[in-house]
Motif scaffolding. Structure first.
Motif, PDB file in Angstrom:
ATOM      1  N   PRO A 174      10.534  39.963  23.079  1.00 26.86           N
ATOM      2  CA  PRO A 174       9.228  40.765  22.820  1.00 26.86           C
ATOM      3  C   PRO A 174       7.857  40.431  23.158  1.00 26.86           C
ATOM      4  O   PRO A 174       7.085  40.391  22.406  1.00 26.86           O
ATOM      5  CB  PRO A 174       9.418  40.953  21.273  1.00 26.86           C
ATOM      6  N   TRP A 175       7.852  39.663  24.369  1.00 32.94           N
ATOM      7  CA  TRP A 175       6.445  39.489  25.030  1.00 32.94           C
ATOM      8  C   TRP A 175       6.612  39.751  26.639  1.00 32.94           C
ATOM      9  O   TRP A 175       7.770  40.230  27.076  1.00 32.94           O
ATOM     10  CB  TRP A 175       6.330  38.104  24.717  1.00 32.94           C
ATOM     11  N   SER A 176       5.688  39.344  27.308  1.00 29.79           N
ATOM     12  CA  SER A 176       5.469  39.720  28.846  1.00 29.79           C
ATOM     13  C   SER A 176       6.466  39.182  29.618  1.00 29.79           C
ATOM     14  O   SER A 176       6.763  38.100  29.445  1.00 29.79           O
ATOM     15  CB  SER A 176       4.084  39.338  29.198  1.00 29.79           C
ATOM     16  N   CYS A 177       6.912  39.923  30.559  1.00 25.98           N
ATOM     17  CA  CYS A 177       7.797  39.508  31.656  1.00 25.98           C
ATOM     18  C   CYS A 177       7.391  38.332  32.401  1.00 25.98           C
ATOM     19  O   CYS A 177       6.334  37.843  32.726  1.00 25.98           O
ATOM     20  CB  CYS A 177       7.512  40.594  32.792  1.00 25.98           C
ATOM     21  N   GLY A 178       8.335  37.110  32.117  1.00 26.30           N
ATOM     22  CA  GLY A 178       8.552  35.885  32.930  1.00 26.30           C
ATOM     23  C   GLY A 178       7.776  34.796  31.945  1.00 26.30           C
ATOM     24  O   GLY A 178       7.929  33.762  32.378  1.00 26.30           O
ATOM     25  N   ALA A 179       7.344  35.196  30.973  1.00 25.84           N
ATOM     26  CA  ALA A 179       6.785  34.199  30.022  1.00 25.84           C
ATOM     27  C   ALA A 179       7.697  33.416  29.346  1.00 25.84           C
ATOM     28  O   ALA A 179       8.768  34.116  28.870  1.00 25.84           O
ATOM     29  CB  ALA A 179       5.606  34.747  28.990  1.00 25.84           C
ATOM     30  N   THR A 180       7.724  32.288  28.748  1.00 20.57           N
ATOM     31  CA  THR A 180       8.735  31.456  27.989  1.00 20.57           C
ATOM     32  C   THR A 180       8.043  31.004  26.967  1.00 20.57           C
ATOM     33  O   THR A 180       6.989  30.347  26.748  1.00 20.57           O
ATOM     34  CB  THR A 180       9.222  30.274  28.891  1.00 20.57           C
ATOM     35  N   TYR A 181       8.628  31.040  25.745  1.00 19.74           N
ATOM     36  CA  TYR A 181       8.189  30.888  24.322  1.00 19.74           C
ATOM     37  C   TYR A 181       9.476  30.223  23.595  1.00 19.74           C
ATOM     38  O   TYR A 181      10.361  30.608  23.882  1.00 19.74           O
ATOM     39  CB  TYR A 181       7.453  31.888  23.511  1.00 19.74           C
ATOM     40  N   PRO A 182       9.298  29.483  22.599  1.00 20.36           N
ATOM     41  CA  PRO A 182      10.379  28.655  21.917  1.00 20.36           C
ATOM     42  C   PRO A 182      10.560  29.776  20.646  1.00 20.36           C
ATOM     43  O   PRO A 182       9.791  30.362  19.938  1.00 20.36           O
ATOM     44  CB  PRO A 182       9.875  27.435  21.292  1.00 20.36           C
ATOM     45  N   CYS A 183      11.729  29.645  20.069  1.00 21.76           N
ATOM     46  CA  CYS A 183      12.301  30.176  18.885  1.00 21.76           C
ATOM     47  C   CYS A 183      12.001  29.040  17.984  1.00 21.76           C
ATOM     48  O   CYS A 183      12.573  27.951  17.988  1.00 21.76           O
ATOM     49  CB  CYS A 183      13.508  30.269  18.731  1.00 21.76           C
ATOM     50  N   THR A 184      11.037  29.169  16.915  1.00 21.82           N
ATOM     51  CA  THR A 184      10.617  28.284  15.837  1.00 21.82           C
ATOM     52  C   THR A 184      11.340  28.563  14.519  1.00 21.82           C
ATOM     53  O   THR A 184      11.406  27.495  13.683  1.00 21.82           O
ATOM     54  CB  THR A 184       9.055  28.312  15.715  1.00 21.82           C
ATOM     55  N   GLN A 185      12.179  29.475  14.232  1.00 19.60           N
ATOM     56  CA  GLN A 185      12.748  29.677  13.231  1.00 19.60           C
ATOM     57  C   GLN A 185      14.163  30.676  13.440  1.00 19.60           C
ATOM     58  O   GLN A 185      13.503  31.630  14.008  1.00 19.60           O
ATOM     59  CB  GLN A 185      12.106  29.720  12.025  1.00 19.60           C
ATOM     60  N   GLY A 186      15.287  30.456  13.815  1.00 16.62           N
ATOM     61  CA  GLY A 186      16.465  31.247  13.906  1.00 16.62           C
ATOM     62  C   GLY A 186      16.704  32.013  12.791  1.00 16.62           C
ATOM     63  O   GLY A 186      16.157  31.916  11.740  1.00 16.62           O
ATOM     64  N   ASN A 187      18.020  32.764  13.190  1.00 12.49           N
ATOM     65  CA  ASN A 187      18.925  33.478  11.978  1.00 12.49           C
ATOM     66  C   ASN A 187      19.172  32.383  11.209  1.00 12.49           C
ATOM     67  O   ASN A 187      19.638  31.263  11.317  1.00 12.49           O
ATOM     68  CB  ASN A 187      20.087  34.066  12.552  1.00 12.49           C
ATOM     69  N   GLY A 188      18.879  32.625   9.650  1.00 13.61           N
ATOM     70  CA  GLY A 188      19.457  31.796   8.599  1.00 13.61           C
ATOM     71  C   GLY A 188      18.476  30.545   8.465  1.00 13.61           C
ATOM     72  O   GLY A 188      19.101  29.653   8.026  1.00 13.61           O
ATOM     73  N   GLY A 189      17.428  30.711   9.177  1.00  8.64           N
ATOM     74  CA  GLY A 189      16.585  29.527   9.065  1.00  8.64           C
ATOM     75  C   GLY A 189      15.990  29.162   7.430  1.00  8.64           C
ATOM     76  O   GLY A 189      16.030  29.840   6.654  1.00  8.64           O
ATOM     77  N   ALA A 190      16.110  27.792   7.226  1.00  7.44           N
ATOM     78  CA  ALA A 190      16.028  27.437   5.815  1.00  7.44           C
ATOM     79  C   ALA A 190      14.662  27.708   5.285  1.00  7.44           C
ATOM     80  O   ALA A 190      14.546  27.711   3.910  1.00  7.44           O
ATOM     81  CB  ALA A 190      16.358  25.771   5.892  1.00  7.44           C
ATOM     82  N   THR A 191      13.643  27.756   6.065  1.00  9.07           N
ATOM     83  CA  THR A 191      12.321  28.069   5.702  1.00  9.07           C
ATOM     84  C   THR A 191      12.161  29.283   4.848  1.00  9.07           C
ATOM     85  O   THR A 191      11.615  29.548   3.755  1.00  9.07           O
ATOM     86  CB  THR A 191      11.404  27.843   6.770  1.00  9.07           C
ATOM     87  N   SER A 192      12.452  30.335   5.533  1.00  9.97           N
ATOM     88  CA  SER A 192      12.331  31.532   4.913  1.00  9.97           C
ATOM     89  C   SER A 192      13.368  32.740   5.523  1.00  9.97           C
ATOM     90  O   SER A 192      13.211  33.823   5.016  1.00  9.97           O
ATOM     91  CB  SER A 192      10.664  32.184   5.248  1.00  9.97           C
ATOM     92  N   HIS A 193      14.241  32.404   6.338  1.00 13.24           N
ATOM     93  CA  HIS A 193      15.102  33.655   7.043  1.00 13.24           C
ATOM     94  C   HIS A 193      16.345  33.506   6.228  1.00 13.24           C
ATOM     95  O   HIS A 193      17.473  33.109   6.643  1.00 13.24           O
ATOM     96  CB  HIS A 193      15.183  33.092   8.558  1.00 13.24           C
ATOM     97  N   THR A 194      16.297  34.156   5.029  1.00 18.05           N
ATOM     98  CA  THR A 194      17.337  34.333   4.037  1.00 18.05           C
ATOM     99  C   THR A 194      17.203  35.528   3.572  1.00 18.05           C
ATOM    100  O   THR A 194      15.979  36.378   3.772  1.00 18.05           O
ATOM    101  CB  THR A 194      17.719  33.103   3.042  1.00 18.05           C
ATOM    102  N   GLY A 195      18.450  36.325   2.930  1.00 19.85           N
ATOM    103  CA  GLY A 195      18.057  37.531   2.219  1.00 19.85           C
ATOM    104  C   GLY A 195      17.826  38.626   3.315  1.00 19.85           C
ATOM    105  O   GLY A 195      18.596  38.611   4.408  1.00 19.85           O
ATOM    106  N   PHE A 196      16.831  39.348   3.083  1.00 17.30           N
ATOM    107  CA  PHE A 196      16.307  40.426   4.103  1.00 17.30           C
ATOM    108  C   PHE A 196      16.179  39.935   5.480  1.00 17.30           C
ATOM    109  O   PHE A 196      16.055  40.773   6.403  1.00 17.30           O
ATOM    110  CB  PHE A 196      15.533  41.240   3.432  1.00 17.30           C
ATOM    111  N   ALA A 197      15.517  38.796   5.294  1.00 19.31           N
ATOM    112  CA  ALA A 197      15.434  38.056   6.873  1.00 19.31           C
ATOM    113  C   ALA A 197      16.298  37.240   7.377  1.00 19.31           C
ATOM    114  O   ALA A 197      16.098  36.601   8.515  1.00 19.31           O
ATOM    115  CB  ALA A 197      14.077  37.310   6.591  1.00 19.31           C
ATOM    116  N   GLN A 198      17.667  37.359   6.904  1.00 14.69           N
ATOM    117  CA  GLN A 198      18.721  36.411   7.420  1.00 14.69           C
ATOM    118  C   GLN A 198      18.880  36.587   8.997  1.00 14.69           C
ATOM    119  O   GLN A 198      19.129  35.593   9.556  1.00 14.69           O
ATOM    120  CB  GLN A 198      20.022  36.943   6.583  1.00 14.69           C
ATOM    121  N   TYR A 199      18.622  37.570   9.669  1.00 15.85           N
ATOM    122  CA  TYR A 199      18.697  37.810  11.024  1.00 15.85           C
ATOM    123  C   TYR A 199      17.576  37.914  11.825  1.00 15.85           C
ATOM    124  O   TYR A 199      17.480  38.365  12.766  1.00 15.85           O
ATOM    125  CB  TYR A 199      19.906  39.023  11.295  1.00 15.85           C
ATOM    126  N   ALA A 200      16.541  37.337  11.484  1.00  9.38           N
ATOM    127  CA  ALA A 200      15.063  37.510  11.950  1.00  9.38           C
ATOM    128  C   ALA A 200      14.781  36.317  12.746  1.00  9.38           C
ATOM    129  O   ALA A 200      15.663  35.155  12.601  1.00  9.38           O
ATOM    130  CB  ALA A 200      14.093  37.409  10.707  1.00  9.38           C
TER     131      ALA A 200
END
Length: 229
Positions: free
Chosen positions: A29-55
């Motif tokens: 979801p960003w411009s062609c050729g640009a590189t960015y990091p994933c700072t929280q993946g699926n099931g991340g402990a900070t907030s990716h649970t419940g409705f956001a499990q696969y965010a």
């Protein structure tokens, strides 16, 4: 021998069908050729649970253009919030755009900058279109894009669904991803022979991350992967 070949073909087709059943397949979801990091993946402990499990959270800087990961129609949009902060109390203050993919799923792009989308409710969106810019609205402890594929439930906040990105698969926490959101493919059939190079990511999408580079083939480049049943 014929029976063995038949079984092999059936197995290959079954495997391909299983791979294609993992929907939707997404561009970054960003411009062609640009590189960015994933700072929280699926099931991340900070907030990716419940409705956001696969965010996913991606570390895009403030003001970065957000590109549509898959085409569709704008189902819901909020662009009037100027409020955000590092507390759950701001959770309902996020700006967002929800794009209905037309296959029972939608893409949610969240924490976007106020009034940064050129689209309105019901507008058609193509993969690669700029849908908004990264902001600091809602529950956010720093600039980033929250993105998830979710079911359609009549709200902007619905149950997220498993999905994967072309070439990268399911991106993990801490993994960098380079965007191949470079389309649309401009190849045309004009008589004679048309060549589509696999190194031209506008016309060639790899469905998994299990591909490797080799210095051979057309224009000195070749993608290869391990073939199995």
């Amino acid at each position: 021998l014929a029976a063995a070949r038949s079984r092999t073909v059936v197995d290959m087709l079954a495997s391909l069908a299983l791979l294609l059943a993992i929907e939707p397949h997404l561009e970054a979801p960003w411009s062609c050729g640009a590189t960015y990091p994933c700072t929280q993946g699926n099931g991340g402990a900070t907030s990716h649970t419940g409705f956001a499990q696969y965010a996913w959270d991606f570390g895009l800087p403030l003001g970065t253009d957000i590109k549509a990961a898959k085409g569709g129609t704008v189902a819901l949009i909020k662009m009037n919030s100027q409020v955000g902060g590092c507390s759950q109390t701001y959770a309902n203050d996020a700006n967002y755009i929800v794009i209905d993919h037309g296959d029972g799923t939608a893409g949610l792009y969240m924490h976007v900058e106020a009034n940064s989308s050129p689209f309105g409710l019901g507008d058609a969106v193509e993969a690669g279109d700029t849908v908004a810019r990264v902001g600091l609205t809602g529950w956010t402890c720093g600039a980033h894009l929250h993105f998830q594929v979710q079911s359609l439930c009549g709200s902007w906040w619905c149950q997220s669904q498993p999905s994967e990105f072309f070439a990268a698969g399911v991106v993990a926490d801490g993994q960098n991803m380079t965007s191949e959101n470079c389309g649309p493919c401009g190849a045309t059939l004009a008589g004679g022979e048309t060549v589509i190079s696999e190194s031209d990511v506008t016309c060639f999408d790899r469905l998994t991350k299990w591909w490797w580079d080799a210095g051979e083939g057309l224009d000195g480049h070749h993608w290869y992967t391990i073939a199995t049943n």
